[in-house]
Design an enzyme around this catalytic site. Structure first.
Site, PDB file in Angstrom:
ATOM      1  N   SER A 136       0.848  -1.197   0.000  1.00  0.00           N
ATOM      2  CA  SER A 136       0.000   0.000   0.000  1.00  0.00           C
ATOM      3  C   SER A 136       0.879   1.241   0.000  1.00  0.00           C
ATOM      4  O   SER A 136       1.996   1.245   0.544  1.00  0.00           O
ATOM      5  CB  SER A 136      -0.940   0.048   1.208  1.00  0.00           C
ATOM      6  OG  SER A 136      -1.367   1.360   1.491  1.00  0.00           O
ATOM      7  N   TYR A 149      -2.256   0.577  10.830  1.00  0.00           N
ATOM      8  CA  TYR A 149      -2.081   0.252   9.411  1.00  0.00           C
ATOM      9  C   TYR A 149      -0.834   0.936   8.862  1.00  0.00           C
ATOM     10  O   TYR A 149      -0.001   0.295   8.202  1.00  0.00           O
ATOM     11  CB  TYR A 149      -3.317   0.714   8.643  1.00  0.00           C
ATOM     12  CG  TYR A 149      -3.324   0.338   7.174  1.00  0.00           C
ATOM     13  CD1 TYR A 149      -3.549  -0.965   6.775  1.00  0.00           C
ATOM     14  CD2 TYR A 149      -3.145   1.314   6.185  1.00  0.00           C
ATOM     15  CE1 TYR A 149      -3.590  -1.308   5.431  1.00  0.00           C
ATOM     16  CE2 TYR A 149      -3.183   0.985   4.841  1.00  0.00           C
ATOM     17  CZ  TYR A 149      -3.413  -0.327   4.463  1.00  0.00           C
ATOM     18  OH  TYR A 149      -3.442  -0.659   3.126  1.00  0.00           O
ATOM     19  N   LYS A 153       2.436  -1.179   7.645  1.00  0.00           N
ATOM     20  CA  LYS A 153       2.730  -1.160   6.214  1.00  0.00           C
ATOM     21  C   LYS A 153       4.125  -0.595   5.943  1.00  0.00           C
ATOM     22  O   LYS A 153       4.800  -1.013   4.996  1.00  0.00           O
ATOM     23  CB  LYS A 153       1.659  -0.372   5.457  1.00  0.00           C
ATOM     24  CG  LYS A 153       0.332  -1.104   5.361  1.00  0.00           C
ATOM     25  CD  LYS A 153       0.458  -2.430   4.613  1.00  0.00           C
ATOM     26  CE  LYS A 153      -0.874  -3.106   4.366  1.00  0.00           C
ATOM     27  NZ  LYS A 153      -0.746  -4.347   3.572  1.00  0.00           N
TER      28      LYS A 153
END
Length: 261
Positions: A136, A149, A153
């Site tokens: 991402s 997140y 990531k």
């Protein structure tokens, strides 16, 4: 014949979204595909549609990864490509429940570590293997509204970079797939932050899969289905305070939308 003809490929989180698109594109390119997802019905549906093999289960835990790799080897003979695509993106900051942080570490990072631990001995012996990490753009930048997140990531990107730097001279190809907004169930769950940051430029999962296969065929490490992310990444690296000021303004816009909702 292309780079994927006859290749044995595993795709985690392949019951929906980007994972399903990757499985579909790989099968269309001639790969033999194992479709993994926690949602067993979705995994079977995708596998049936692409002529692959469904191996439902948890692709994050030690036991789940071991079971997946063993079942995939039984079905495929050898695993040539492993797409560590499964991911979770809960909202929250430092106040998020510790179990939320643990889940993000398990799914977004340690799943990649655990899979590569099992795959590397065979790949190094054969002198070839390919690992795709769905990271991402949040791993290169950040995702407002979700510290777990964003942090995990970043770690996933760091691990993919480490794998590539350590093993590329021994025939191991590593790729980091870093899309921005993609029209999936995860995007639907991002609330106002997603509407401000991601929705305006969101693309279809099939477009992400197409970019991924093109980049893998060319042996490119960084895969950017949204090319503008490269400019954002450069700004973050070269003018960090200016970049953070811009992100702060976006956060203020998100706050304003939430207050008026």
């Amino acid at each position: 014949m292309n780079a994927f003809t006859g290749q044995g490929a595993v795709v985690t989180g392949a019951g929906h979204g980007i994972g399903a698109a990757l499985a579909t594109a790989l099968a269309a390119a001639g790969a033999r595909v194992v479709v993994n997802d926690l949602d067993a019905d979705a995994a079977r549906e995708v596998a049936e549609s692409v002529g692959g093999v469904a191996v439902p289960g948890d692709a994050a835990t030690e036991e789940g990864v071991a079971d997946l790799v063993a079942a995939a080897r039984h079905a495929l003979g050898t695993i040539d490509l492993y797409c560590a695509n499964a991911g979770v993106g809960p909202s929250g900051g430092p106040d998020a429940d510790p179990k939320v942080w643990e889940l993000c570490w398990d799914v977004n990072v340690l799943a990649h570590v655990r899979a590569s631990r099992l795959l590397l001995p065979d790949w190094l012996e054969r002198g070839r293997g390919r690992f795709l990490s769905t990271v991402s753009a949040a791993g290169m930048l950040t995702m407002l509204g979700s510290a777990p997140y964003s942090v995990t990531k970043h770690a996933a990107l760091a691990y993919a970079e480490w794998l590539s730097a350590t093993y590329r001279h021994r025939g191991i190809k590593v790729h980091a797939l870093c899309p921005q907004g993609v029209r999936t169930r995860m995007l639907d769950s991002t609330g106002e932050a997603g509407k401000v940051l991601l929705t305006p430029t969101a693309i279809e999962p099939a477009q992400v899969a197409e970019a991924a296969l093109d980049a893998m065929a060319a042996d490119r490490f960084l895969i950017l289905p949204h090319p503008e992310v490269a400019d954002y990444y450069a700004a973050r690296a070269t003018t960090p305070d200016r970049w953070l000021d811009g992100m702060s303004r976006l956060q203020q816009a998100i706050d304003s939308r939430e207050e008026s909702a």
